[in-house]
Design a protein around this motif. Structure first.
Motif, PDB file in Angstrom:
ATOM      1  N   GLY A 331      46.822 -84.127 -28.733  1.00 21.86           N
ATOM      2  CA  GLY A 331      46.687 -82.684 -28.870  1.00 21.86           C
ATOM      3  C   GLY A 331      46.588 -82.292 -30.331  1.00 21.86           C
ATOM      4  O   GLY A 331      46.783 -83.112 -31.231  1.00 21.86           O
ATOM      5  N   THR A 332      46.297 -81.045 -30.562  1.00 26.10           N
ATOM      6  CA  THR A 332      46.120 -80.566 -31.937  1.00 26.10           C
ATOM      7  C   THR A 332      46.966 -79.328 -32.249  1.00 26.10           C
ATOM      8  O   THR A 332      47.072 -78.943 -33.407  1.00 26.10           O
ATOM      9  N   ARG A 333      47.580 -78.743 -31.236  1.00 24.56           N
ATOM     10  CA  ARG A 333      48.300 -77.486 -31.451  1.00 24.56           C
ATOM     11  C   ARG A 333      49.748 -77.747 -31.842  1.00 24.56           C
ATOM     12  O   ARG A 333      50.318 -78.796 -31.535  1.00 24.56           O
ATOM     13  N   PRO A 334      50.362 -76.802 -32.526  1.00 20.14           N
ATOM     14  CA  PRO A 334      51.780 -76.963 -32.896  1.00 20.14           C
ATOM     15  C   PRO A 334      52.684 -76.744 -31.684  1.00 20.14           C
ATOM     16  O   PRO A 334      52.254 -76.258 -30.634  1.00 20.14           O
ATOM     17  N   VAL A 335      53.950 -77.093 -31.853  1.00 23.73           N
ATOM     18  CA  VAL A 335      54.933 -76.838 -30.806  1.00 23.73           C
ATOM     19  C   VAL A 335      55.211 -75.343 -30.754  1.00 23.73           C
ATOM     20  O   VAL A 335      55.423 -74.713 -31.801  1.00 23.73           O
ATOM     21  N   PRO A 336      55.202 -74.749 -29.574  1.00 21.39           N
ATOM     22  CA  PRO A 336      55.468 -73.313 -29.508  1.00 21.39           C
ATOM     23  C   PRO A 336      56.929 -72.998 -29.791  1.00 21.39           C
ATOM     24  O   PRO A 336      57.807 -73.860 -29.639  1.00 21.39           O
ATOM     25  N   GLU A 337      57.187 -71.804 -30.226  1.00 17.17           N
ATOM     26  CA  GLU A 337      58.565 -71.362 -30.373  1.00 17.17           C
ATOM     27  C   GLU A 337      59.184 -71.245 -28.986  1.00 17.17           C
ATOM     28  O   GLU A 337      58.526 -70.873 -28.017  1.00 17.17           O
ATOM     29  N   GLY A 338      60.458 -71.575 -28.892  1.00 16.13           N
ATOM     30  CA  GLY A 338      61.106 -71.455 -27.598  1.00 16.13           C
ATOM     31  C   GLY A 338      62.380 -72.259 -27.532  1.00 16.13           C
ATOM     32  O   GLY A 338      62.670 -73.083 -28.406  1.00 16.13           O
ATOM     33  N   PRO A 339      63.152 -72.066 -26.463  1.00 14.30           N
ATOM     34  CA  PRO A 339      64.468 -72.715 -26.349  1.00 14.30           C
ATOM     35  C   PRO A 339      64.404 -74.135 -25.787  1.00 14.30           C
ATOM     36  O   PRO A 339      65.398 -74.860 -25.843  1.00 14.30           O
ATOM     37  N   GLY A 340      63.260 -74.548 -25.202  1.00 11.18           N
ATOM     38  CA  GLY A 340      63.155 -75.906 -24.669  1.00 11.18           C
ATOM     39  C   GLY A 340      63.029 -75.977 -23.167  1.00 11.18           C
ATOM     40  O   GLY A 340      63.569 -76.891 -22.535  1.00 11.18           O
ATOM     41  N   THR A 341      62.321 -75.032 -22.567  1.00  6.06           N
ATOM     42  CA  THR A 341      62.106 -75.050 -21.119  1.00  6.06           C
ATOM     43  C   THR A 341      61.014 -76.062 -20.763  1.00  6.06           C
ATOM     44  O   THR A 341      59.923 -76.038 -21.334  1.00  6.06           O
ATOM     45  N   LEU A 342      61.295 -76.940 -19.824  1.00  5.08           N
ATOM     46  CA  LEU A 342      60.325 -77.919 -19.352  1.00  5.08           C
ATOM     47  C   LEU A 342      59.852 -77.521 -17.965  1.00  5.08           C
ATOM     48  O   LEU A 342      60.670 -77.258 -17.065  1.00  5.08           O
ATOM     49  N   SER A 343      58.529 -77.484 -17.789  1.00  8.33           N
ATOM     50  CA  SER A 343      57.944 -77.088 -16.505  1.00  8.33           C
ATOM     51  C   SER A 343      57.005 -78.184 -16.021  1.00  8.33           C
ATOM     52  O   SER A 343      56.136 -78.638 -16.769  1.00  8.33           O
ATOM     53  N   PHE A 344      57.166 -78.606 -14.776  1.00  8.45           N
ATOM     54  CA  PHE A 344      56.293 -79.588 -14.132  1.00  8.45           C
ATOM     55  C   PHE A 344      55.520 -78.864 -13.036  1.00  8.45           C
ATOM     56  O   PHE A 344      56.121 -78.314 -12.111  1.00  8.45           O
ATOM     57  N   ARG A 345      54.208 -78.878 -13.149  1.00  8.53           N
ATOM     58  CA  ARG A 345      53.367 -78.129 -12.202  1.00  8.53           C
ATOM     59  C   ARG A 345      52.371 -79.061 -11.513  1.00  8.53           C
ATOM     60  O   ARG A 345      51.427 -79.542 -12.137  1.00  8.53           O
ATOM     61  N   GLN A 397      50.258 -80.865 -14.774  1.00  9.03           N
ATOM     62  CA  GLN A 397      50.595 -80.825 -16.189  1.00  9.03           C
ATOM     63  C   GLN A 397      52.074 -80.543 -16.389  1.00  9.03           C
ATOM     64  O   GLN A 397      52.753 -79.983 -15.513  1.00  9.03           O
ATOM     65  N   VAL A 398      52.551 -80.957 -17.568  1.00  7.56           N
ATOM     66  CA  VAL A 398      53.927 -80.704 -17.990  1.00  7.56           C
ATOM     67  C   VAL A 398      53.861 -79.756 -19.172  1.00  7.56           C
ATOM     68  O   VAL A 398      53.068 -79.968 -20.097  1.00  7.56           O
ATOM     69  N   LEU A 399      54.695 -78.719 -19.160  1.00  5.86           N
ATOM     70  CA  LEU A 399      54.668 -77.715 -20.213  1.00  5.86           C
ATOM     71  C   LEU A 399      56.021 -77.641 -20.908  1.00  5.86           C
ATOM     72  O   LEU A 399      57.074 -77.755 -20.267  1.00  5.86           O
ATOM     73  N   LEU A 400      55.990 -77.451 -22.204  1.00  2.00           N
ATOM     74  CA  LEU A 400      57.179 -77.197 -23.003  1.00  2.00           C
ATOM     75  C   LEU A 400      57.094 -75.780 -23.525  1.00  2.00           C
ATOM     76  O   LEU A 400      56.177 -75.448 -24.297  1.00  2.00           O
ATOM     77  N   ASP A 401      58.012 -74.952 -23.061  1.00  2.00           N
ATOM     78  CA  ASP A 401      58.019 -73.537 -23.447  1.00  2.00           C
ATOM     79  C   ASP A 401      56.648 -72.907 -23.241  1.00  2.00           C
ATOM     80  O   ASP A 401      56.141 -72.141 -24.092  1.00  2.00           O
ATOM     81  N   GLY A 402      56.015 -73.244 -22.120  1.00  2.32           N
ATOM     82  CA  GLY A 402      54.763 -72.619 -21.724  1.00  2.32           C
ATOM     83  C   GLY A 402      53.503 -73.281 -22.245  1.00  2.32           C
ATOM     84  O   GLY A 402      52.400 -72.881 -21.858  1.00  2.32           O
ATOM     85  N   ARG A 403      53.615 -74.270 -23.108  1.00  2.00           N
ATOM     86  CA  ARG A 403      52.436 -74.940 -23.652  1.00  2.00           C
ATOM     87  C   ARG A 403      52.324 -76.360 -23.088  1.00  2.00           C
ATOM     88  O   ARG A 403      53.292 -77.125 -23.154  1.00  2.00           O
ATOM     89  N   PRO A 404      51.173 -76.749 -22.536  1.00  2.00           N
ATOM     90  CA  PRO A 404      51.015 -78.111 -22.010  1.00  2.00           C
ATOM     91  C   PRO A 404      51.278 -79.159 -23.086  1.00  2.00           C
ATOM     92  O   PRO A 404      50.816 -79.028 -24.229  1.00  2.00           O
TER      93      PRO A 404
END
Length: 586
Positions: A331-345, A397-404
């Motif tokens: 990937g090329t994007r930075p880590v989003p700001e956030g508390p650390g929510t992990l989402s599996f979709r 996909q797996v997302l960290l604070d809303g970002r894949p």
């Protein structure tokens, strides 16, 4: 025998893929190859000039003329040949080293970029064989091809000179050429296929030996050394048959070539001798014909080089099979700001026809300690691997604070996700560096704090060299090694920490202390723990119960404990009166 990896997305990995790899090596080593090319051209020109100069010198001697100038020219040509040969050796060694090191670096980088599932497509020993042995063979090809090309040019020059001296000598040489070429083509074709088989069998043997050495304690404890020796050496008969076939092919090709070449040379010299008798040729020209006939036949001397190229093409094809394994697209994007929510979709992972995770939907709240439980083969380790993108799902996909995770740059992702494993590998040098591995510049105070949290600081301090103890020789038990791996994860202070059965070898008291660190010492950070003990699940904020790659239920340990099937997951602990680790799913 089929290879572990038969093809790419477009089909089988063939010699054509290997040839493209070899061409890329030539581009990477172009500087020393350019020096070799110039030196080889000078050597070839001097070699072609030598018979003519020698013939002129002989004719001058026979005519009673001064030969000083001719001798000077011969000395100059010899000096050029000697200097060019020296340059070829030095620059050639540099070319081989440059091509081999470039290929090994590329292959190592490719292997490290593979997902965990793809990396396991090859046994460790087989992968090591391709990384060490096959890359060395392939790295020598650019220079071998250059030498072969120079030899063919020299041979062509010798044949041309024969025609220029007397077309009859050239014709006598060319008459035997088709037979010699046919023998060589058949020889190379036969040997190339045998080299393929030989290297594949070598790889099988290396893989079995590596597996046995990795489990040497089990072998000794089980008293199965003889059985393991037989298993490791099982490919040896195939290796022997292929080796003997190689020797037989070499012997057959050798005597055929050895028969044809002298006949060709005798025919050329006979025609030249008749020319001297008839007055068409000077005595010195007879000497020149002998020299150019030898140069014309010199292409045979490069059969060994051609064979090494054939062998290296097999090696390059085997290396290409590793390159054919798809790497994770960074990937090329930075880590989003956030508390650390992990989402599996809709996460699905399939290996060898079996679904390890099957359309899994799951939300891990930020700051929670989440324990993942389930029977062997439920998909717990697979879930842990996709949580930090050690493995990419086939779907979903797996997302960290809303970002894949697939969109986040690898370095940025490693900064916010830390791992601890069941069998951690200690890398980095001494124990302090092993704990700080992945976080260079970490001070000793932070390292000691993490070690203390993992309940391993006192163990390290008791060692004679303390934190300076070389990691490779540190006398650590399985539980102490796990605590070191846990300290390595703790020192990162990551937003998300994943523990894949990282406390299975700990005794009950130490495990309780470590769990207290996970609960209290890491409060506010997201923790995902693959758990096999009821006490770990009981301290978790959330328990996720997996069955067959799906979420069977989730809730607190107290809520799930009412289900008898859930209680059965920890039956071993209840019946033994102490905590015991369940088998680790693989």
């Amino acid at each position: 025998m089929s290879d572990p990896v038969a093809g790419t997305a477009g089909g089988r990995v063939t010699h054509r893929h290997g040839d493209r790899l070899l061409a890329s090596l030539a581009r990477r080593a172009w500087r020393p190859l350019a020096v070799v090319t110039v030196a080889t051209a000078a050597a070839s020109a001097a070699t072609l000039a030598m018979p003519a100069l020698l013939a002129a010198a002989v004719d001058r001697v026979l005519a009673g003329e001064d030969v000083l100038a001719a001798a000077a020219r011969l000395a100059l040509v010899l000096a050029v040949m000697t200097l060019a040969d020296l340059v070829c050796h030095v620059a050639g060694a540099a070319a081989n080293a440059s091509a081999t090191s470039a290929l090994r670096l590329r292959l190592t980088g490719h292997i490290l970029r593979l997902g965990m599932g793809e990396a396991r497509r090859f046994p460790t020993g087989e992968l090591a064989n391709r990384l060490v042995s096959n890359t060395a063979g392939a790295g020598q090809v650019p220079l071998a091809l250059l030498d072969t090309a120079a030899g063919l040019v020299t041979a062509a020059g010798g044949i041309t000179a024969l025609f220029l001296i007397d077309w009859r000598t050239g014709l006598a040489f060319v008459a035997g050429l088709p037979v010699a070429l046919l023998i060589i083509v058949m020889f190379v074709s036969r040997m190339s296929g045998l080299y393929d088989r030989y290297q594949e069998t070598q790889g099988r043997l290396a893989a079995r030996l590596t597996d046995t050495l990795a489990g040497i304690r089990t072998v000794r404890a089980s008293g199965t050394a003889d059985r393991e020796i037989a298993r490791v050496l099982a490919p040896l008969p195939d290796l022997s048959r292929t080796g003997h076939a190689l020797w037989r092919a070499q012997a057959r090709g050798g005597w055929r070539i050895g028969l044809v070449l002298p006949l060709m040379e005798v025919a050329v010299l006979a025609v030249a001798g008749l020319g001297v008798v008839a007055g068409r040729l000077e005595p010195g020209q007879l000497l020149a014909v002998a020299g150019y006939a030898t140069l014309g036949l010199s292409f045979i001397e490069h059969v060994d080089a051609v064979m090494s190229v054939a062998q290296a093409r097999s090696a390059a094809r085997r290396v290409s099979q590793v390159f054919a394994l798809p790497t994770q697209v960074p990937g090329t994007r930075p880590v989003p700001e956030g508390p650390g929510t992990l989402s599996f979709r809709g996460v699905t992972v399939t290996r060898d026809g079996a679904r390890l995770l099957d359309g899994l939907d799951l939300e891990l709240p930020a700051g929670f300690l989440t324990a993942v439980v389930g029977p062997s083969g439920a998909g717990k380790t697979t879930l842990a691997m996709v949580a930090g993108r050690l493995l990419d799902p086939d779907r979903g996909q797996v997302l960290l604070d809303g970002r894949p995770l697939a969109e986040i740059a690898p370095d940025a992702l490693r900064d916010v996700v830390a791992y601890a494993f069941e069998r951690p590998a200690l890398l980095g040098g001494d124990l302090a560096s092993a704990i700080a591995y992945g976080r260079p510049g970490t001070g000793l105070a932070a390292v000691r704090e993490a070690a203390a949290s993992a309940r391993v600081d006192d163990v390290i301090r008791r060692l004679p060299q303390g934190y300076g103890t070389p990691a490779a020789s540190a006398p650590l038990s399985g539980g102490e090694l796990q605590r070191l791996g846990l300290a390595r994860a703790l020192v990162r202070r990551a937003r998300v920490t994943v523990l894949d059965d990282a406390t299975s070898s700990l005794d009950t008291a130490t495990e309780a202390q470590v769990t207290r660190t996970l609960v209290d010492g890491m409060r506010g950070r997201t923790r995902l723990v693959v758990a096999h003990r009821a006490t770990t699940a009981a301290r978790a904020d959330l328990v996720v119960w997996l069955e067959n790659g799906r979420v069977s239920a989730q809730g607190t340990h107290r809520e799930l404990w009412t289900d008898p099937y859930y209680r059965a997951l920890f039956a071993a602990e209840e019946t033994s009166g102490k905590e015991e680790a369940c088998p680790v799913p693989r």
